[in-house]
Design a protein around this motif. Structure first.
Motif, PDB file in Angstrom:
ATOM      1  N   ILE A  99      10.537  10.286   0.692  1.00  0.00           N
ATOM      2  CA  ILE A  99      10.266   8.889   1.037  1.00  0.00           C
ATOM      3  C   ILE A  99       9.167   8.342   0.138  1.00  0.00           C
ATOM      4  N   VAL A 100       9.413   7.209  -0.494  1.00  0.00           N
ATOM      5  CA  VAL A 100       8.378   6.482  -1.236  1.00  0.00           C
ATOM      6  C   VAL A 100       7.957   5.314  -0.364  1.00  0.00           C
ATOM      7  N   MET A 101       6.692   5.289   0.038  1.00  0.00           N
ATOM      8  CA  MET A 101       6.221   4.234   0.937  1.00  0.00           C
ATOM      9  C   MET A 101       5.132   3.382   0.294  1.00  0.00           C
ATOM     10  N   GLY A 102       5.494   2.138  -0.046  1.00  0.00           N
ATOM     11  CA  GLY A 102       4.512   1.173  -0.497  1.00  0.00           C
ATOM     12  C   GLY A 102       3.923   0.456   0.707  1.00  0.00           C
ATOM     13  N   HIS A 103       3.075  -0.527   0.463  1.00  0.00           N
ATOM     14  CA  HIS A 103       2.452  -1.225   1.596  1.00  0.00           C
ATOM     15  C   HIS A 103       1.927  -2.603   1.192  1.00  0.00           C
ATOM     16  N   GLY A 104       1.640  -3.399   2.197  1.00  0.00           N
ATOM     17  CA  GLY A 104       1.087  -4.728   1.967  1.00  0.00           C
ATOM     18  C   GLY A 104      -0.357  -4.666   1.493  1.00  0.00           C
ATOM     19  N   SER A 105      -0.788  -5.696   0.786  1.00  0.00           N
ATOM     20  CA  SER A 105      -2.167  -5.797   0.274  1.00  0.00           C
ATOM     21  C   SER A 105      -2.540  -4.621  -0.616  1.00  0.00           C
ATOM     22  N   CYS A 106      -1.576  -4.138  -1.400  1.00  0.00           N
ATOM     23  CA  CYS A 106      -1.813  -2.989  -2.279  1.00  0.00           C
ATOM     24  C   CYS A 106      -2.647  -3.399  -3.486  1.00  0.00           C
ATOM     25  N   GLY A 107      -3.811  -2.785  -3.621  1.00  0.00           N
ATOM     26  CA  GLY A 107      -4.701  -3.122  -4.731  1.00  0.00           C
ATOM     27  C   GLY A 107      -4.138  -2.706  -6.077  1.00  0.00           C
ATOM     28  N   GLY A 108      -3.424  -1.580  -6.111  1.00  0.00           N
ATOM     29  CA  GLY A 108      -2.833  -1.120  -7.363  1.00  0.00           C
ATOM     30  C   GLY A 108      -1.776  -2.075  -7.867  1.00  0.00           C
ATOM     31  N   CYS A 109      -0.936  -2.553  -6.952  1.00  0.00           N
ATOM     32  CA  CYS A 109       0.093  -3.524  -7.341  1.00  0.00           C
ATOM     33  C   CYS A 109      -0.535  -4.856  -7.748  1.00  0.00           C
ATOM     34  N   TRP A 191       8.351   0.264   2.998  1.00  0.00           N
ATOM     35  CA  TRP A 191       7.157  -0.589   2.769  1.00  0.00           C
ATOM     36  C   TRP A 191       6.536  -0.899   4.122  1.00  0.00           C
ATOM     37  N   PHE A 192       5.220  -0.691   4.233  1.00  0.00           N
ATOM     38  CA  PHE A 192       4.515  -0.889   5.496  1.00  0.00           C
ATOM     39  C   PHE A 192       3.651  -2.135   5.446  1.00  0.00           C
ATOM     40  N   ALA A 193       3.861  -3.027   6.414  1.00  0.00           N
ATOM     41  CA  ALA A 193       3.066  -4.255   6.506  1.00  0.00           C
ATOM     42  C   ALA A 193       1.810  -3.976   7.325  1.00  0.00           C
ATOM     43  N   ILE A 194       0.676  -3.971   6.684  1.00  0.00           N
ATOM     44  CA  ILE A 194      -0.583  -3.659   7.371  1.00  0.00           C
ATOM     45  C   ILE A 194      -0.879  -4.682   8.461  1.00  0.00           C
ATOM     46  N   LEU A 199       7.136  -1.291   9.770  1.00  0.00           N
ATOM     47  CA  LEU A 199       7.726  -0.579   8.648  1.00  0.00           C
ATOM     48  C   LEU A 199       9.033  -1.242   8.244  1.00  0.00           C
ATOM     49  N   HIS A 200       9.242  -1.359   6.935  1.00  0.00           N
ATOM     50  CA  HIS A 200      10.468  -1.923   6.387  1.00  0.00           C
ATOM     51  C   HIS A 200      11.113  -0.860   5.498  1.00  0.00           C
ATOM     52  N   VAL A 201      12.418  -0.661   5.641  1.00  0.00           N
ATOM     53  CA  VAL A 201      13.135   0.364   4.882  1.00  0.00           C
ATOM     54  C   VAL A 201      14.103  -0.303   3.906  1.00  0.00           C
ATOM     55  N   LEU A 202      14.137   0.207   2.694  1.00  0.00           N
ATOM     56  CA  LEU A 202      14.954  -0.377   1.630  1.00  0.00           C
ATOM     57  C   LEU A 202      16.431  -0.046   1.802  1.00  0.00           C
ATOM     58  N   ASN A 203      17.246  -1.082   1.772  1.00  0.00           N
ATOM     59  CA  ASN A 203      18.692  -0.922   1.649  1.00  0.00           C
ATOM     60  C   ASN A 203      18.992  -1.020   0.160  1.00  0.00           C
ATOM     61  N   GLU A 204      19.201   0.112  -0.483  1.00  0.00           N
ATOM     62  CA  GLU A 204      19.344   0.113  -1.941  1.00  0.00           C
ATOM     63  C   GLU A 204      20.601  -0.610  -2.404  1.00  0.00           C
ATOM     64  N   GLU A 205      21.618  -0.617  -1.582  1.00  0.00           N
ATOM     65  CA  GLU A 205      22.856  -1.296  -1.961  1.00  0.00           C
ATOM     66  C   GLU A 205      22.627  -2.786  -2.150  1.00  0.00           C
ATOM     67  N   HIS A 206      21.802  -3.374  -1.285  1.00  0.00           N
ATOM     68  CA  HIS A 206      21.535  -4.810  -1.362  1.00  0.00           C
ATOM     69  C   HIS A 206      20.174  -5.137  -1.968  1.00  0.00           C
ATOM     70  N   GLY A 207      19.349  -4.107  -2.174  1.00  0.00           N
ATOM     71  CA  GLY A 207      18.033  -4.317  -2.770  1.00  0.00           C
ATOM     72  C   GLY A 207      17.033  -4.995  -1.865  1.00  0.00           C
ATOM     73  N   LYS A 208      17.280  -4.952  -0.548  1.00  0.00           N
ATOM     74  CA  LYS A 208      16.424  -5.646   0.411  1.00  0.00           C
ATOM     75  C   LYS A 208      15.734  -4.659   1.347  1.00  0.00           C
TER      76      LYS A 208
END
Length: 213
Positions: A99-109, A191-194, A199-208
């Motif tokens: 699992i690759v988990m990004g998040h909201g308010s990411c300083g690196g991004c 992706w986790f919204a702080i 938590l939001h999970v990617l649907n790779e087929e639709h990119g959402k």
């Protein structure tokens, strides 16, 4: 503000409660680990995977770094920390999901998007600037789709693209290619919204990214 003395108080609570209550579990873990899930997450102090997923010791193999990034497969000399952890999890622990988990308010991004640390010397931002060049292609896509890079929508898009970038880079590893092809491993983007604790999970087929209810 939490200091080391506060951490020691926490350790004492752990010894009195969690460790004692799960004594049998810790005895088992002394003999080895067999997690089925690897999580690649950001180092950000607000997004602890064990807390978000409410897991017990030994259940998840976790790597954390700035912006939850995975570099592409390469064999050039050097210390490849993320690649080494991935290799160990996939080839030796035989994890079944990554699992690759990004998040909201990411300083690196945010830094990748603004390029505010570009050309800074090492020790003053240069190490970060070099690391987040992994997001250069993702940034180019966000720039193409968003005219105002200071808008929240551009930041969100950057965070989402960061997760997709790491998933793409994972698929450059021969061991991942082989195991994904035979169905023995599954890659998941999240992706986790702080602010919302969702938590939001990617649907790779639709990119959402879809919210987990």
């Amino acid at each position: 503000m939490t200091k080391f003395t506060d951490l020691l108080d926490g350790y004492r609570r752990f010894r009195s409660n969690h460790w004692r209550n799960q004594r049998e579990r810790w005895t088992e873990l002394k003999e080895g680990q067999s997690p089925k899930v690897m999580i690649i997450a950001c180092s950000d102090s607000r997004v602890d995977p064990t807390q978000i997923f409410d897991t017990n010791p030994g259940e998840t193999f976790i790597v954390r770094n700035v912006a939850a990034l995975v570099p592409p497969f390469e064999t050039t000399p050097g210390q490849h920390g993320v690649s080494a952890a991935l290799e160990f999890a996939v080839q030796f622990l035989k994890v079944e999901e990554v699992i690759v988990m990004g998040h909201g308010s990411c300083g690196g991004c945010a830094a990748a998007l603004s390029q505010q640390m570009k050309d800074m010397p090492p020790g003053e931002g240069g190490f970060i600037a070099d690391w987040i060049t992994l997001l250069d292609d993702a940034r180019a896509k966000v720039v193409q789709d968003h005219s105002d890079l200071d808008h929240d929508a551009a930041q969100l898009a950057m965070e989402h693209e960061g997760v997709k970038t790491s998933l793409s880079n994972l698929r450059t590893f021969p061991c991942i290619q082989e195991k994904e092809a035979n169905g023995s491993i599954k890659l998941i983007g999240a992706w986790f919204a702080i602010s919302e604790g969702k938590l939001h999970v990617l649907n790779e087929e639709h990119g959402k990214f879809n919210t987990v209810e």
